[in-house]
Design a protein around this motif. Sequence first.
Motif, PDB file in Angstrom:
ATOM      1  N   LEU A  38      15.124  26.674 101.045  1.00 58.42           N
ATOM      2  CA  LEU A  38      14.532  27.412 102.078  1.00 58.42           C
ATOM      3  C   LEU A  38      13.642  28.413 101.520  1.00 58.42           C
ATOM      4  O   LEU A  38      12.614  28.847 102.160  1.00 58.42           O
ATOM      5  N   LEU A  39      13.994  29.194 100.452  1.00 57.11           N
ATOM      6  CA  LEU A  39      13.053  30.270  99.878  1.00 57.11           C
ATOM      7  C   LEU A  39      11.782  29.456  99.400  1.00 57.11           C
ATOM      8  O   LEU A  39      10.528  30.073  99.731  1.00 57.11           O
ATOM      9  N   HIS A  40      11.864  28.116  98.964  1.00 61.03           N
ATOM     10  CA  HIS A  40      10.550  27.421  98.508  1.00 61.03           C
ATOM     11  C   HIS A  40       9.702  27.275 100.043  1.00 61.03           C
ATOM     12  O   HIS A  40       8.616  27.247  99.902  1.00 61.03           O
ATOM     13  N   ALA A  41      10.410  27.064 100.900  1.00 56.66           N
ATOM     14  CA  ALA A  41       9.998  26.759 102.379  1.00 56.66           C
ATOM     15  C   ALA A  41       9.075  27.717 102.762  1.00 56.66           C
ATOM     16  O   ALA A  41       8.166  27.611 103.524  1.00 56.66           O
ATOM     17  N   THR A  42       9.320  28.984 102.326  1.00 55.03           N
ATOM     18  CA  THR A  42       8.744  30.228 102.893  1.00 55.03           C
ATOM     19  C   THR A  42       7.280  30.241 102.179  1.00 55.03           C
ATOM     20  O   THR A  42       6.420  31.023 102.431  1.00 55.03           O
ATOM     21  N   GLY A  43       7.167  29.686 101.284  1.00 53.90           N
ATOM     22  CA  GLY A  43       6.048  29.526 100.293  1.00 53.90           C
ATOM     23  C   GLY A  43       6.182  30.288  99.069  1.00 53.90           C
ATOM     24  O   GLY A  43       4.937  30.070  98.224  1.00 53.90           O
ATOM     25  N   ASP A  44       7.036  31.023  99.010  1.00 58.16           N
ATOM     26  CA  ASP A  44       6.959  31.959  97.574  1.00 58.16           C
ATOM     27  C   ASP A  44       7.896  31.196  96.611  1.00 58.16           C
ATOM     28  O   ASP A  44       8.966  31.567  96.402  1.00 58.16           O
ATOM     29  N   HIS A  45       7.086  30.190  95.840  1.00 58.88           N
ATOM     30  CA  HIS A  45       7.734  29.330  95.117  1.00 58.88           C
ATOM     31  C   HIS A  45       8.022  29.908  93.521  1.00 58.88           C
ATOM     32  O   HIS A  45       9.423  29.675  93.017  1.00 58.88           O
ATOM     33  N   ARG A  46       7.296  31.087  93.359  1.00 56.71           N
ATOM     34  CA  ARG A  46       7.714  31.682  91.853  1.00 56.71           C
ATOM     35  C   ARG A  46       8.913  32.364  92.447  1.00 56.71           C
ATOM     36  O   ARG A  46       9.908  32.745  91.483  1.00 56.71           O
ATOM     37  N   LEU A  47       9.141  33.252  93.620  1.00 54.01           N
ATOM     38  CA  LEU A  47      10.370  34.155  93.680  1.00 54.01           C
ATOM     39  C   LEU A  47      11.492  32.933  93.835  1.00 54.01           C
ATOM     40  O   LEU A  47      12.698  33.432  93.315  1.00 54.01           O
ATOM     41  N   ALA A  48      11.422  31.916  94.380  1.00 51.55           N
ATOM     42  CA  ALA A  48      12.639  30.917  94.493  1.00 51.55           C
ATOM     43  C   ALA A  48      13.071  30.596  93.075  1.00 51.55           C
ATOM     44  O   ALA A  48      14.178  30.464  92.698  1.00 51.55           O
ATOM     45  N   GLU A  49      12.172  30.210  92.057  1.00 57.81           N
ATOM     46  CA  GLU A  49      12.502  29.641  90.837  1.00 57.81           C
ATOM     47  C   GLU A  49      13.011  30.818  89.889  1.00 57.81           C
ATOM     48  O   GLU A  49      13.675  30.753  89.097  1.00 57.81           O
ATOM     49  N   ALA A  50      12.614  31.969  90.257  1.00 55.31           N
ATOM     50  CA  ALA A  50      12.861  33.353  89.331  1.00 55.31           C
ATOM     51  C   ALA A  50      14.241  33.585  89.642  1.00 55.31           C
ATOM     52  O   ALA A  50      15.088  33.880  88.587  1.00 55.31           O
ATOM     53  N   ILE A  51      14.494  33.648  91.032  1.00 61.27           N
ATOM     54  CA  ILE A  51      16.154  33.882  91.441  1.00 61.27           C
ATOM     55  C   ILE A  51      16.833  32.645  90.920  1.00 61.27           C
ATOM     56  O   ILE A  51      18.003  32.873  90.228  1.00 61.27           O
ATOM     57  N   ALA A  52      16.458  31.332  90.867  1.00 69.00           N
ATOM     58  CA  ALA A  52      16.995  30.386  90.607  1.00 69.00           C
ATOM     59  C   ALA A  52      17.348  30.350  88.902  1.00 69.00           C
ATOM     60  O   ALA A  52      18.700  29.985  88.362  1.00 69.00           O
ATOM     61  N   ARG A  53      16.601  30.982  88.111  1.00 67.03           N
ATOM     62  CA  ARG A  53      16.572  31.093  86.614  1.00 67.03           C
ATOM     63  C   ARG A  53      17.694  32.462  86.427  1.00 67.03           C
ATOM     64  O   ARG A  53      18.007  32.551  85.053  1.00 67.03           O
ATOM     65  N   GLY A  54      18.069  33.151  87.374  1.00 66.06           N
ATOM     66  CA  GLY A  54      18.603  34.629  87.081  1.00 66.06           C
ATOM     67  C   GLY A  54      17.815  35.507  86.766  1.00 66.06           C
ATOM     68  O   GLY A  54      18.164  36.756  86.488  1.00 66.06           O
ATOM     69  N   ASP A  55      16.459  35.393  87.007  1.00 64.77           N
ATOM     70  CA  ASP A  55      15.538  36.472  86.775  1.00 64.77           C
ATOM     71  C   ASP A  55      15.589  37.543  87.678  1.00 64.77           C
ATOM     72  O   ASP A  55      15.998  37.023  88.956  1.00 64.77           O
ATOM     73  N   THR A  56      14.967  38.723  87.391  1.00 59.91           N
ATOM     74  CA  THR A  56      14.808  39.711  88.617  1.00 59.91           C
ATOM     75  C   THR A  56      13.479  39.328  89.259  1.00 59.91           C
ATOM     76  O   THR A  56      12.646  39.160  88.498  1.00 59.91           O
ATOM     77  N   PRO A  57      13.386  39.403  90.679  1.00 61.11           N
ATOM     78  CA  PRO A  57      12.229  39.261  91.096  1.00 61.11           C
ATOM     79  C   PRO A  57      11.115  40.194  90.856  1.00 61.11           C
ATOM     80  O   PRO A  57      11.541  41.223  90.564  1.00 61.11           O
ATOM     81  N   ALA A  58       9.760  39.878  90.693  1.00 60.58           N
ATOM     82  CA  ALA A  58       9.005  40.776  90.118  1.00 60.58           C
ATOM     83  C   ALA A  58       8.495  41.783  91.322  1.00 60.58           C
ATOM     84  O   ALA A  58       8.080  43.052  91.047  1.00 60.58           O
ATOM     85  N   ASP A  59       8.706  41.223  92.491  1.00 63.95           N
ATOM     86  CA  ASP A  59       8.309  42.195  93.861  1.00 63.95           C
ATOM     87  C   ASP A  59       9.447  43.185  93.757  1.00 63.95           C
ATOM     88  O   ASP A  59      10.763  42.934  94.118  1.00 63.95           O
ATOM     89  N   PRO A  60       9.423  44.511  93.584  1.00 70.55           N
ATOM     90  CA  PRO A  60      10.538  45.532  93.786  1.00 70.55           C
ATOM     91  C   PRO A  60      11.251  45.405  95.016  1.00 70.55           C
ATOM     92  O   PRO A  60      12.589  45.711  94.931  1.00 70.55           O
ATOM     93  N   ALA A  61      10.489  44.861  96.019  1.00 72.92           N
ATOM     94  CA  ALA A  61      11.452  45.123  97.472  1.00 72.92           C
ATOM     95  C   ALA A  61      12.265  43.877  97.416  1.00 72.92           C
ATOM     96  O   ALA A  61      13.422  44.057  97.935  1.00 72.92           O
ATOM     97  N   HIS A  62      11.641  42.648  96.913  1.00 75.23           N
ATOM     98  CA  HIS A  62      12.611  41.481  96.891  1.00 75.23           C
ATOM     99  C   HIS A  62      13.796  41.796  95.779  1.00 75.23           C
ATOM    100  O   HIS A  62      14.950  41.520  95.989  1.00 75.23           O
ATOM    101  N   ALA A  63      13.562  42.631  94.801  1.00 80.35           N
ATOM    102  CA  ALA A  63      14.585  42.675  93.635  1.00 80.35           C
ATOM    103  C   ALA A  63      15.712  43.740  94.403  1.00 80.35           C
ATOM    104  O   ALA A  63      17.026  43.577  93.890  1.00 80.35           O
ATOM    105  N   ALA A  64      15.350  44.478  95.160  1.00 79.56           N
ATOM    106  CA  ALA A  64      16.094  45.570  95.718  1.00 79.56           C
ATOM    107  C   ALA A  64      17.028  44.897  96.930  1.00 79.56           C
ATOM    108  O   ALA A  64      18.251  44.808  96.835  1.00 79.56           O
TER     109      ALA A  64
END
Length: 344
Positions: A93-119
């Motif tokens: 569903l996060l892919h469905a929002t259009g933010d594919h990089r964010l979805a895969e970053a979280i799936a890998r266990g990485d911290t999102p690049a956007d500080p607001a999403h990371a928070a």
Amino acid sequence: MAGPFRYVTPVEPQRATGRIAQVYAQIAEDFGMARMAVLMTLSPSPEVTAATWAMLRESLLAGAAPRTGKEVVALGVSMANRCPFCVDAHTMLLHATGDHRLAEAIARGDTPADPAHAALLAWAGATGGPVRPGPFPAELAHEYVGTALSFHFINRVASTLLTDGVLPANLQRSRLVRSMGGRVLTRTVRRRLPVGTSLAMVADLPARPEREWAAGTPVGAAFATLEAVAGSGGELLGDGARTAVTDAVEVWDGTPPPMNTAWLDGPVAALPAADRPGARLALLTALAPYRVTDTDVATWRASRTGGRTDEDLVRLCAFGAITATRRVEALITPTEHVTAEDRS
């Protein structure tokens, strides 16, 4: 029945009537899915199903807060609660929002690049410790807090009553499949839905007083109903067993319980033998739903002459899940409005 369902036989959409048919119709319209496994597995109890859908819809799907941020919260809570089914579903569903990089970053266990999403991800994944202000505007707190509490409830019933498989052979674990699945739902996910339209389906159900963090909003009304409806599942336990469960959850600090069973055996040891299976199952659903076994469910079903129905199982699991969710509420929101009576 084939599919992800454990322990219960759900009401299929083509056979649904009354309240369940209304819920399924709104899920298809607003969520873009004819079959939503988490709600289907609750369908032996129409009241629990409708109250859960209302809470999910009014917090995650509708409202003014960005859907991407709320999906990050849903995913962060699901990861913290070790709910593979919900993690996989909300990565798509996060892919469905259009933010594919964010979805895969979280799936890998990485911290999102956007500080607001990371928070948001960090806030959603941390339920213990002192109350911390959420990383969102105060006027949107009911949506973000509501989304977090929705998934603390949903994760628990999903982990208890569903397998891990969102798709056959766990195809959702493939990055390509996650992305493609998300694209199918893009149009629906990006729609702006009107608030409050699920509340008519639960207007005749009991409700507790609305909480301060959401008072006067559709989220507040939905949570008040879910508390009352799910909490009524405690009636399936004797007074002593119900108290044992609520007292054990009351002192929980929000972290996963140890792998030993002392935390589980201690609260139920003094109960009559006939009451222990139900208390054990409710407490597992509350604090470690991923550890519920076939034996736990079968022993509880056999604890009463004539057995227990699927509706009984849904209601008991809902009681365990809402008991834990209310404890999480006290850990992430100011607690002066949460009284002992509210937690009973």
